[in-house]
Motif scaffolding. Structure first.
Motif, PDB file in Angstrom:
ATOM      1  N   ARG A 112       0.864  -1.180   0.000  1.00 35.89           N
ATOM      2  CA  ARG A 112       0.000   0.000   0.000  1.00 35.89           C
ATOM      3  C   ARG A 112       0.898   1.226   0.000  1.00 35.89           C
ATOM      4  O   ARG A 112       1.660   1.444   0.922  1.00 35.89           O
ATOM      5  CB  ARG A 112      -0.929   0.005   1.216  1.00 35.89           C
ATOM      6  CG  ARG A 112      -2.010  -1.055   1.122  1.00 35.89           C
ATOM      7  CD  ARG A 112      -2.795  -1.193   2.424  1.00 35.89           C
ATOM      8  NE  ARG A 112      -3.495   0.018   2.779  1.00 35.89           N
ATOM      9  CZ  ARG A 112      -4.679   0.393   2.278  1.00 35.89           C
ATOM     10  NH1 ARG A 112      -5.265  -0.378   1.374  1.00 35.89           N
ATOM     11  NH2 ARG A 112      -5.266   1.503   2.652  1.00 35.89           N
ATOM     12  N   ARG A 113       0.801   1.998  -1.063  1.00 35.65           N
ATOM     13  CA  ARG A 113       1.692   3.135  -1.272  1.00 35.65           C
ATOM     14  C   ARG A 113       0.889   4.428  -1.293  1.00 35.65           C
ATOM     15  O   ARG A 113      -0.183   4.495  -1.891  1.00 35.65           O
ATOM     16  CB  ARG A 113       2.450   2.942  -2.580  1.00 35.65           C
ATOM     17  CG  ARG A 113       3.443   4.034  -2.906  1.00 35.65           C
ATOM     18  CD  ARG A 113       4.306   3.639  -4.085  1.00 35.65           C
ATOM     19  NE  ARG A 113       5.154   2.504  -3.751  1.00 35.65           N
ATOM     20  CZ  ARG A 113       5.838   1.799  -4.656  1.00 35.65           C
ATOM     21  NH1 ARG A 113       5.746   2.109  -5.936  1.00 35.65           N
ATOM     22  NH2 ARG A 113       6.590   0.792  -4.276  1.00 35.65           N
ATOM     23  N   ARG A 114       1.413   5.475  -0.640  1.00 35.16           N
ATOM     24  CA  ARG A 114       0.725   6.762  -0.582  1.00 35.16           C
ATOM     25  C   ARG A 114       0.846   7.482  -1.925  1.00 35.16           C
ATOM     26  O   ARG A 114       1.943   7.605  -2.486  1.00 35.16           O
ATOM     27  CB  ARG A 114       1.309   7.657   0.508  1.00 35.16           C
ATOM     28  CG  ARG A 114       1.385   7.068   1.903  1.00 35.16           C
ATOM     29  CD  ARG A 114       0.062   6.639   2.443  1.00 35.16           C
ATOM     30  NE  ARG A 114      -0.921   7.707   2.551  1.00 35.16           N
ATOM     31  CZ  ARG A 114      -2.113   7.545   3.111  1.00 35.16           C
ATOM     32  NH1 ARG A 114      -2.477   6.361   3.585  1.00 35.16           N
ATOM     33  NH2 ARG A 114      -2.957   8.555   3.162  1.00 35.16           N
ATOM     34  N   VAL A 115      -0.290   7.950  -2.425  1.00 33.47           N
ATOM     35  CA  VAL A 115      -0.336   8.707  -3.676  1.00 33.47           C
ATOM     36  C   VAL A 115      -1.208   9.943  -3.454  1.00 33.47           C
ATOM     37  O   VAL A 115      -2.055   9.973  -2.558  1.00 33.47           O
ATOM     38  CB  VAL A 115      -0.907   7.866  -4.835  1.00 33.47           C
ATOM     39  CG1 VAL A 115      -0.025   6.658  -5.117  1.00 33.47           C
ATOM     40  CG2 VAL A 115      -2.338   7.428  -4.540  1.00 33.47           C
ATOM     41  N   PRO A 116      -1.022  10.995  -4.256  1.00 33.41           N
ATOM     42  CA  PRO A 116      -1.853  12.203  -4.097  1.00 33.41           C
ATOM     43  C   PRO A 116      -3.323  11.910  -4.381  1.00 33.41           C
ATOM     44  O   PRO A 116      -3.653  10.989  -5.140  1.00 33.41           O
ATOM     45  CB  PRO A 116      -1.276  13.168  -5.144  1.00 33.41           C
ATOM     46  CG  PRO A 116       0.095  12.656  -5.446  1.00 33.41           C
ATOM     47  CD  PRO A 116       0.012  11.175  -5.287  1.00 33.41           C
ATOM     48  N   LYS A 140       3.271  20.058  -1.477  1.00 29.65           N
ATOM     49  CA  LYS A 140       4.049  19.037  -0.762  1.00 29.65           C
ATOM     50  C   LYS A 140       3.494  17.645  -1.012  1.00 29.65           C
ATOM     51  O   LYS A 140       4.252  16.670  -1.117  1.00 29.65           O
ATOM     52  CB  LYS A 140       4.022  19.348   0.741  1.00 29.65           C
ATOM     53  CG  LYS A 140       4.861  18.408   1.598  1.00 29.65           C
ATOM     54  CD  LYS A 140       6.337  18.699   1.461  1.00 29.65           C
ATOM     55  CE  LYS A 140       7.169  17.859   2.426  1.00 29.65           C
ATOM     56  NZ  LYS A 140       8.604  18.203   2.364  1.00 29.65           N
ATOM     57  N   SER A 141       2.176  17.529  -1.118  1.00 32.88           N
ATOM     58  CA  SER A 141       1.538  16.217  -1.286  1.00 32.88           C
ATOM     59  C   SER A 141       1.310  15.850  -2.751  1.00 32.88           C
ATOM     60  O   SER A 141       0.698  14.831  -3.039  1.00 32.88           O
ATOM     61  CB  SER A 141       0.201  16.192  -0.538  1.00 32.88           C
ATOM     62  OG  SER A 141      -0.656  17.235  -0.982  1.00 32.88           O
ATOM     63  N   GLY A 142       1.774  16.689  -3.694  1.00 34.60           N
ATOM     64  CA  GLY A 142       1.686  16.361  -5.099  1.00 34.60           C
ATOM     65  C   GLY A 142       0.320  16.523  -5.718  1.00 34.60           C
ATOM     66  O   GLY A 142       0.018  15.877  -6.730  1.00 34.60           O
ATOM     67  N   ALA A 403      -3.994   5.784   0.061  1.00 33.91           N
ATOM     68  CA  ALA A 403      -3.192   4.578  -0.123  1.00 33.91           C
ATOM     69  C   ALA A 403      -3.643   3.833  -1.374  1.00 33.91           C
ATOM     70  O   ALA A 403      -4.815   3.488  -1.509  1.00 33.91           O
ATOM     71  CB  ALA A 403      -3.306   3.682   1.100  1.00 33.91           C
ATOM     72  N   LYS A 404      -2.709   3.604  -2.282  1.00 35.56           N
ATOM     73  CA  LYS A 404      -2.965   2.790  -3.460  1.00 35.56           C
ATOM     74  C   LYS A 404      -2.446   1.376  -3.202  1.00 35.56           C
ATOM     75  O   LYS A 404      -1.309   1.198  -2.747  1.00 35.56           O
ATOM     76  CB  LYS A 404      -2.271   3.375  -4.695  1.00 35.56           C
ATOM     77  CG  LYS A 404      -2.375   2.498  -5.933  1.00 35.56           C
ATOM     78  CD  LYS A 404      -1.456   2.984  -7.043  1.00 35.56           C
ATOM     79  CE  LYS A 404      -2.056   4.161  -7.756  1.00 35.56           C
ATOM     80  NZ  LYS A 404      -1.258   4.544  -8.954  1.00 35.56           N
ATOM     81  N   THR A 405      -3.258   0.392  -3.467  1.00 39.69           N
ATOM     82  CA  THR A 405      -2.851  -1.004  -3.280  1.00 39.69           C
ATOM     83  C   THR A 405      -2.283  -1.557  -4.585  1.00 39.69           C
ATOM     84  O   THR A 405      -2.866  -1.375  -5.652  1.00 39.69           O
ATOM     85  CB  THR A 405      -4.031  -1.870  -2.829  1.00 39.69           C
ATOM     86  OG1 THR A 405      -4.545  -1.353  -1.601  1.00 39.69           O
ATOM     87  CG2 THR A 405      -3.588  -3.314  -2.610  1.00 39.69           C
TER      88      THR A 405
END
Length: 411
Positions: A112-116, A140-142, A403-405
């Motif tokens: 699970r990766r953080r994405v804007p 900052k968060s894209g 969170a992108k899985t």
């Protein structure tokens, strides 16, 4: 090109800029933030001068002193914004952070990766500093940002928009990732609100009547600052000294609670002398008092109140109520609370724990005042803080990511 076409084009450009901004390296984003801080300092006198035009126009239009104060952004405010931006520079980039990495079965990894979020929107007719706060957080968060300011922020937003564009250009980030939407009136705003999925989340910082109007027309998610009552409940088992200390700070909260009504609830079983001391403490803090039937005996100048407790009795006024124990306090919180901040004063551990568990709010305090909590930049707490979406504190860059899985099969 019609105004509707111009709004639609701005939304499309912001959406198209999302992939490049989302993949931008932390170094480039931090470079843009560093340039933003320098520009805010370099042009702080210009910011104050342009903001003065907005406040003068509001004064001529008959706006209240409260409204005019919420439009203020002077040189000191620009300096505070620069300091806030520099705090973001010291924070890690939330984008790309992997929260979970595990093997579900041999050869299959799930992460699970953080994405804007994508595209944010900001609608505002007050607090010009919050546009700069949200722009910095979006950068900052894209996230791309679409901004629509009311006519009373015309000059303030114009100079800030110019600063944002210069920071993006100097850091070689996509200029289209920030768009100031055309049209400073409701027609221009409605053009934006009726475009399906123009933004993934829109922050609305407007007068209550405008917020309601926008909610009826929006075809995208809107997020509002807290409104309703925020309570300080003094339980029957409260420590007298601590109770008076906390009540005396009932009006000292962040600007993000502008639209909440302070309410002091006193337990009917509380010692009558302490009830009077609590009422006096609120008055000594420079606040006027209004209350329900039966509260006038606590202090002779308590004004009668039979209105809506969720709306309060106006700026600078604390509503005073008597409740039957913890059940009565929790019922009042459930009916009138803003879901932002709720406080209990009690030495009873069970009462504390029940209040913490049942009071529906983003921040619940027991034997603590709002000012007791550490804040990175108290004058710049984002106005949407304290909502249950992300809990207490200034809105962080991580709060603007999801969170992108992803699953990877390896042979």
């Amino acid at each position: 090109m019609t105004r509707h076409d111009a709004v639609l084009a701005a939304c499309r450009q912001a959406r198209l800029a999302c992939p490049e901004l989302a993949l931008a390296h932390s170094v480039r984003k931090d470079e843009a933030l560093s340039i933003l801080a320098r520009l805010l300092r370099r042009r702080k006198n210009e910011i104050e001068h342009e903001n003065e035009k907005d406040r003068t126009a509001a004064q001529r239009a008959g706006a209240s002193e409260t409204t005019i104060s919420r439009l203020r952004l002077d040189a000191d405010g620009a300096e505070s914004l620069a300091v806030f931006v520099e705090t973001l520079l010291r924070q890690s980039d939330p984008v790309g952070r992997t929260d979970i990495l595990r093997e579900r079965k041999p050869g299959l990894s799930v992460m699970r990766r953080r994405v804007p979020l994508g595209v944010l929107g900001f609608l505002s007719d007050r607090r010009p500093d919050q546009l700069a706060v949200l722009f910095a957080l979006a950068l900052k968060s894209g996230n791309a940002l679409l901004s629509h300011g009311g006519p009373n922020l015309l000059h303030s937003h114009r100079v800030l928009n110019d600063i944002f564009a210069e920071a993006l250009r100097a850091a070689e980030l996509p200029a289209a990732s920030f768009q100031s939407l055309p049209g400073f009136d409701r027609d221009g705003l409605e053009d934006f609100l009726r475009i399906p999925k123009a933004a993934d989340l829109v922050f609305c910082l407007c007068r209550p009547e405008v917020e309601k109007w926008a909610e009826e027309r929006a075809r995208m998610p809107l997020f509002f600052p807290p409104s309703g009552a925020r309570h300080v409940y003094v339980h029957a088992d409260a420590d007298p000294i601590r109770a008076v200390e906390i009540v005396s700070e009932i009006g000292r909260v962040g600007p993000w609670l502008d639209e909440t009504a302070p309410v002091l609830l006193l337990d009917r079983q509380l010692d009558p002398a302490l009830q009077k001391r609590c009422a006096a403490a609120a008055a000594e803090a420079g606040l006027s008092l209004a209350g329900a039937r039966g509260t006038r005996r606590l202090k002779g100048d308590i004004a009668p109140f039979d209105g809506d407790w969720s709306r309060g009795a106006g700026p600078g006024c604390v509503l005073l109520g008597l409740v039957d124990g913890l059940d009565g306090a929790l019922e009042h919180v459930a009916r009138h609370g803003s879901r932002s901040v709720e406080i209990i004063v009690s030495e009873n551990y069970d009462a504390q724990q029940r209040f913490i568990g049942e009071a529906d709010a983003g921040l619940v305090l027991a034997n603590a005042a709002f000012g007791d909590l550490p804040r990175s930049e108290p004058d710049l707490a984002a106005v949407f803080s304290g909502r249950k979406l992300h809990g207490y504190g200034p809105l962080s860059a991580k709060d603007l990511t999801v969170a992108k899985t992803a699953a990877i099969t390896r042979r």
